[in-house]
Design a protein around this motif. Sequence first.
Motif, PDB file in Angstrom:
ATOM      1  N   LEU A  26       0.851  -1.183   0.000  1.00  0.00           N
ATOM      2  CA  LEU A  26       0.000   0.000   0.000  1.00  0.00           C
ATOM      3  C   LEU A  26       0.886   1.232   0.000  1.00  0.00           C
ATOM      4  O   LEU A  26       1.697   1.431   0.911  1.00  0.00           O
ATOM      5  N   ASP A  27       0.752   2.064  -1.038  1.00  0.00           N
ATOM      6  CA  ASP A  27       1.487   3.319  -1.131  1.00  0.00           C
ATOM      7  C   ASP A  27       0.546   4.466  -0.786  1.00  0.00           C
ATOM      8  O   ASP A  27      -0.585   4.521  -1.286  1.00  0.00           O
ATOM      9  N   THR A  28       1.002   5.380   0.061  1.00  0.00           N
ATOM     10  CA  THR A  28       0.221   6.565   0.397  1.00  0.00           C
ATOM     11  C   THR A  28       0.998   7.812   0.003  1.00  0.00           C
ATOM     12  O   THR A  28       2.224   7.784  -0.113  1.00  0.00           O
TER      13      THR A  28
ATOM     14  N   LEU B  46       2.114   9.298   4.016  1.00  0.00           N
ATOM     15  CA  LEU B  46       2.468   8.467   5.153  1.00  0.00           C
ATOM     16  C   LEU B  46       3.447   7.353   4.804  1.00  0.00           C
ATOM     17  O   LEU B  46       3.749   6.498   5.644  1.00  0.00           O
ATOM     18  N   GLY B  47       3.949   7.333   3.588  1.00  0.00           N
ATOM     19  CA  GLY B  47       4.893   6.307   3.196  1.00  0.00           C
ATOM     20  C   GLY B  47       4.224   5.067   2.648  1.00  0.00           C
ATOM     21  O   GLY B  47       3.040   5.087   2.265  1.00  0.00           O
ATOM     22  N   SER B  48       4.958   3.970   2.612  1.00  0.00           N
ATOM     23  CA  SER B  48       4.479   2.709   2.039  1.00  0.00           C
ATOM     24  C   SER B  48       4.655   1.589   3.052  1.00  0.00           C
ATOM     25  O   SER B  48       5.637   1.545   3.783  1.00  0.00           O
ATOM     26  N   CYS B  49       3.681   0.672   3.082  1.00  0.00           N
ATOM     27  CA  CYS B  49       3.798  -0.505   3.927  1.00  0.00           C
ATOM     28  C   CYS B  49       3.404  -1.730   3.107  1.00  0.00           C
ATOM     29  O   CYS B  49       2.714  -1.622   2.096  1.00  0.00           O
ATOM     30  N   TYR B  50       3.866  -2.897   3.535  1.00  0.00           N
ATOM     31  CA  TYR B  50       3.555  -4.096   2.779  1.00  0.00           C
ATOM     32  C   TYR B  50       3.546  -5.317   3.685  1.00  0.00           C
ATOM     33  O   TYR B  50       4.076  -5.309   4.804  1.00  0.00           O
TER      34      TYR B  50
ATOM     35  N   ALA C 129       6.716  -8.285   6.951  1.00  0.00           N
ATOM     36  CA  ALA C 129       6.079  -6.983   6.772  1.00  0.00           C
ATOM     37  C   ALA C 129       7.163  -5.922   6.731  1.00  0.00           C
ATOM     38  O   ALA C 129       8.291  -6.136   7.211  1.00  0.00           O
ATOM     39  N   GLY C 130       6.838  -4.784   6.164  1.00  0.00           N
ATOM     40  CA  GLY C 130       7.824  -3.722   6.071  1.00  0.00           C
ATOM     41  C   GLY C 130       7.189  -2.362   5.884  1.00  0.00           C
ATOM     42  O   GLY C 130       5.987  -2.237   5.606  1.00  0.00           O
ATOM     43  N   TYR C 131       8.022  -1.350   6.051  1.00  0.00           N
ATOM     44  CA  TYR C 131       7.572   0.041   5.907  1.00  0.00           C
ATOM     45  C   TYR C 131       8.717   0.863   5.338  1.00  0.00           C
ATOM     46  O   TYR C 131       9.895   0.631   5.657  1.00  0.00           O
ATOM     47  N   SER C 132       8.388   1.818   4.493  1.00  0.00           N
ATOM     48  CA  SER C 132       9.395   2.738   3.968  1.00  0.00           C
ATOM     49  C   SER C 132       8.791   4.121   3.777  1.00  0.00           C
ATOM     50  O   SER C 132       7.579   4.262   3.542  1.00  0.00           O
ATOM     51  N   TYR C 133       9.632   5.116   3.905  1.00  0.00           N
ATOM     52  CA  TYR C 133       9.211   6.501   3.679  1.00  0.00           C
ATOM     53  C   TYR C 133      10.232   7.164   2.770  1.00  0.00           C
ATOM     54  O   TYR C 133      11.437   7.109   3.030  1.00  0.00           O
ATOM     55  N   ASP C 134       9.741   7.778   1.703  1.00  0.00           N
ATOM     56  CA  ASP C 134      10.610   8.377   0.696  1.00  0.00           C
ATOM     57  C   ASP C 134      10.678   9.893   0.854  1.00  0.00           C
ATOM     58  O   ASP C 134       9.651  10.560   1.064  1.00  0.00           O
ATOM     59  N   PHE C 135      11.887  10.430   0.726  1.00  0.00           N
ATOM     60  CA  PHE C 135      12.116  11.870   0.648  1.00  0.00           C
ATOM     61  C   PHE C 135      12.601  12.167  -0.770  1.00  0.00           C
ATOM     62  O   PHE C 135      13.721  11.798  -1.139  1.00  0.00           O
ATOM     63  N   HIS C 136      11.770  12.786  -1.576  1.00  0.00           N
ATOM     64  CA  HIS C 136      12.124  13.090  -2.964  1.00  0.00           C
ATOM     65  C   HIS C 136      12.884  14.421  -2.997  1.00  0.00           C
ATOM     66  O   HIS C 136      12.318  15.493  -2.784  1.00  0.00           O
TER      67      HIS C 136
END
Length: 237
Positions: free
Chosen positions: A53-55, A58-62, A93-100
């Motif tokens: 799930l990409d938001t 709030l970042g992405s979780c899977y 499970a995992g989580y990531s947050y991107d800074f563009h």
Amino acid sequence: MAASMAASLSFAQGSSELSLELVTSYSQSTDSIQVDGKSASFKTGGAGLKLRLDTANLGSCYTVAGGGYLPKQSASFAGVELTGPSDSLFYGAGYSYDFHLSNRLAVSLVADYVYYDISGDLDGEVFSQPVTADVDSTVTMLDSSIAVHYAVSRDLSAVVGLGVKRWNLEATANGELSGFTVSTSVDANNTDPQFYIGAEFAISQVPVGIYYRRSQLSADNSVDLNGVDIRVLLMEF
């Protein structure tokens, strides 16, 4: 299935928030983990499906689940080296947050957890007598890392990541030795550094990611853990 499975520039594009990916992974240590005079191989692998799930904010979780077959595991059992095939199931499970930072450059903070349940029938020989054992092991890995994504072109991105791996190995063997039932176990854990590199690209407009990971596992001995992860986007919702 590993910290290198961070949200990427190419994979994050598109209007859909939910996606389904095919993932495969294989990791193997350069030598067996040794603990208190006992040893066990450190191998994990398999194929499965990942729902992500990409938001926007709030970042992405899977979540991911799958299974695999390992043709050769090894463990020491009552002083005898045993080898044989094993089956594995995994989930994570995992989580990531991107800074563009720009149109080409992004930095990701990544946390990733995976649990492997591995079982197999191993055999060996001592004094010309056969030795067999049922071996059950669990492997957990919690990776925390920071990754840099650079878009070389619209359909090609390079990834470099650094972080730490918190790992745990528990292995138990029950078997027969010269008519006696014998049990032994190995329990090891530590937190060690890791790094990974990867490429993300499109084949016939289907996003694909390939990653190479390397980390160190420190117990009574210190060994290198090498791994390869591959993922392919199946569909977006």
